[in-house]
Design a protein around this motif. Structure first.
Motif, PDB file in Angstrom:
ATOM      1  N   VAL A  46       0.859  -1.186   0.000  1.00  0.00           N
ATOM      2  CA  VAL A  46       0.000   0.000   0.000  1.00  0.00           C
ATOM      3  C   VAL A  46       0.889   1.227   0.000  1.00  0.00           C
ATOM      4  N   ARG A  47       0.652   2.114  -0.954  1.00  0.00           N
ATOM      5  CA  ARG A  47       1.331   3.405  -0.942  1.00  0.00           C
ATOM      6  C   ARG A  47       0.273   4.497  -0.879  1.00  0.00           C
ATOM      7  N   ILE A  48       0.633   5.614  -0.242  1.00  0.00           N
ATOM      8  CA  ILE A  48      -0.327   6.684   0.001  1.00  0.00           C
ATOM      9  C   ILE A  48       0.005   7.861  -0.910  1.00  0.00           C
ATOM     10  N   ALA A  49      -0.960   8.260  -1.705  1.00  0.00           N
ATOM     11  CA  ALA A  49      -0.770   9.346  -2.657  1.00  0.00           C
ATOM     12  C   ALA A  49      -1.349  10.639  -2.112  1.00  0.00           C
ATOM     13  N   GLY A  50      -0.547  11.694  -2.169  1.00  0.00           N
ATOM     14  CA  GLY A  50      -1.040  13.025  -1.874  1.00  0.00           C
ATOM     15  C   GLY A  50      -1.353  13.731  -3.178  1.00  0.00           C
ATOM     16  N   ARG A  51      -0.661  14.840  -3.432  1.00  0.00           N
ATOM     17  CA  ARG A  51      -0.885  15.610  -4.652  1.00  0.00           C
ATOM     18  C   ARG A  51       0.217  15.434  -5.680  1.00  0.00           C
ATOM     19  N   GLY A  52       1.146  14.516  -5.405  1.00  0.00           N
ATOM     20  CA  GLY A  52       2.146  14.194  -6.408  1.00  0.00           C
ATOM     21  C   GLY A  52       3.220  15.233  -6.611  1.00  0.00           C
ATOM     22  N   HIS A  53       3.528  16.028  -5.579  1.00  0.00           N
ATOM     23  CA  HIS A  53       4.540  17.062  -5.747  1.00  0.00           C
ATOM     24  C   HIS A  53       5.937  16.611  -5.340  1.00  0.00           C
ATOM     25  N   SER A  54       6.124  15.331  -5.087  1.00  0.00           N
ATOM     26  CA  SER A  54       7.467  14.801  -4.893  1.00  0.00           C
ATOM     27  C   SER A  54       8.034  14.389  -6.241  1.00  0.00           C
ATOM     28  N   PHE A  55       9.345  14.535  -6.380  1.00  0.00           N
ATOM     29  CA  PHE A  55      10.012  14.186  -7.628  1.00  0.00           C
ATOM     30  C   PHE A  55      10.628  12.795  -7.578  1.00  0.00           C
TER      31      PHE A  55
END
Length: 443
Positions: A46-55
């Motif tokens: 399981v991975r948790i997604a936020g807004r995808g602002h990590s590179f």
């Protein structure tokens, strides 16, 4: 609980993509626990997604991607204790508005406010201020779903070891569902921007850093020009040239800058001229407004980024070395170099752990090669004991990271204790952290 099967998930810059078998949107803590238990029983990650602002590929998975988009909002404000509890999926922008409506505000924020609260603290998102810590240091208590599906709380008083690890954990200790933040009565900020020469800034760096609540600057490669920004608490009423700010942010910083960046992508030799043109366009302006509005700046021009924290006293030396490297190697870059300050903390994976830090960020426009630039700058950072921002690109191995973080092995031990089956680990995270119960693979 909603579920769908998208063709792909990608981060903001488009540098990370994955094809999860399912994306789930739990609407309660109980549903989060159900999802995690099911994944564990099925041997899934399981991975948790936020807004995808990590590179970096922190979210990348072929198994289950869990979104906190349905867990947003303000739950409670404790006026006596000066804390506020929010759902972990709340966007920073929305958190600022909700807190302001109740007469409160966060201590500090970064210059991008579209991330989820959980994503921001889990990667070490920060603003600037020599006497202020990262967003993670504002956390007073966390509610999490562990790898076993148990719902627990941790704080400085309750499970303190877990708390110091979980406040910046890359999402590897559990699913954070609620966050209690330390807050301040709502306040206004006075913002000022002006151009100055790099030599002047370096001479006055300690003064400006010490006597301003927030101070940051941007140096434009191939120029002597710096944009310096000072932000301080004020009793002045809100106001300023709002029309100019809107024009500058929408038309100049995004629309025109995108056109110029596309030109540089097609003709990289334009990097120097475009950087010099951008330096001449630095706004000289002032504004007063509510704190949650003054920190953030719209970022529509997409890029890739590397950022490191070095000892605060090394800022000038590091910047001079980067300047020399760019000129010597004729690096084709037109994005300015961003420089900020953060107070030391005691969070185990924090780049500012036990060290007042200067954060230096380098950017490259999306679609342009960045390896030569980033690897060269990283060598400079490393000479000064630099530690990478976890959401930004870097090239370090688990062994190299272990030498930089005094509590590295403590974090690995507590991660293994709370997630012995590697429910929250992916091949990338196994490699980054030095393995897990499941066999690590090269990525």
């Amino acid at each position: 609980m909603k579920k769908n099967r998208p063709i792909r998930w990608s981060n903001w810059s488009g540098s990370v993509r994955c094809h999860p078998e399912a994306v789930v949107y739990p609407a309660s803590v109980g549903e989060v626990a159900e999802i995690v238990r099911h994944a564990r029983d099925q041997g899934k990650q399981v991975r948790i997604a936020g807004r995808g602002h990590s590179f970096t590929p922190l979210v990348q998975t072929e198994h289950i991607l869990l979104s906190l988009d349905s867990l947003q909002g303000l739950l409670e404000v404790d006026e006596e204790g000066q804390t506020a509890t929010l759902w972990a999926g709340t966007q920073l922008k929305q958190a600022g508005k909700l807190l302001h409506q109740e007469g409160w505000a966060q201590e500090n924020m970064g210059d991008i406010n579209v991330q989820s609260l959980a994503g921001a603290i889990s990667t070490g998102t920060h603003g600037t201020g020599a006497q202020l810590g990262s967003l993670s240091t504002q956390v007073e208590e966390l509610t999490m779903v562990t790898a076993s599906g148990e719902i627990i709380r941790c704080s400085k008083q309750e499970r303190p070891q877990l708390f110091r690890a979980a406040c910046l954990s890359l999402g590897t200790l559990g699913v954070i569902t609620q966050i209690k933040l330390r807050v301040l009565p709502a306040y206004r900020l006075h913002y000022a921007s002006r151009r100055c020469r790099l030599s002047e800034l370096l001479q006055r760096l300690e003064e400006w850093k010490k006597y301003n609540r927030h101070f940051e600057f941007y140096w434009f490669p191939y120029t002597e020009t710096v944009q310096a920004k000072w932000i301080n608490v004020t009793d002045l009423p809100s106001g300023g040239k709002k029309w100019w700010k809107a024009w500058n942010q929408v038309v100049l910083e995004n629309g025109l800058y995108w056109l110029l960046s596309e030109g540089v992508r097609l003709l990289p030799g334009l990097s120097g001229p475009v950087s010099r043109l951008s330096a001449r366009a630095v706004p000289v302006s002032e504004e007063v407004g509510e704190s949650h509005r003054m920190f953030a700046t719209p970022r529509w021009v997409r890029f890739n980024e590397m950022e490191y924290a070095v000892p605060a006293e090394a800022m000038a030396s590091v910047l001079e070395e980067i300047r020399f490297f760019i000129q010597r190697e004729q690096i084709q870059v037109h994005f300015p170099i961003e420089c900020r300050f953060v107070q030391k903390d005691d969070l185990w994976l924090s780049p500012a752990y036990d060290r007042d830090s200067a954060y230096i960020a380098v950017h490259m426009y999306k679609g342009m090669p960045y390896d030569k630039y980033f690897t060269g700058v990283e060598q400079i950072f490393r000479r000064y004991g630099g530690r990478p921002h976890w959401g930004k690109l870097h090239y370090l191995t688990a062994e190299e990271l272990g030498d930089l973080y005094p509590k590295w092995n403590d974090f690995r031990e507590i991660r293994a204790e709370w997630d012995p089956d590697g429910v929250f680990l992916t091949p990338y995270l196994q490699k980054l952290l030095g393995g897990g119960k499941r066999e690590a693979v090269q990525v």
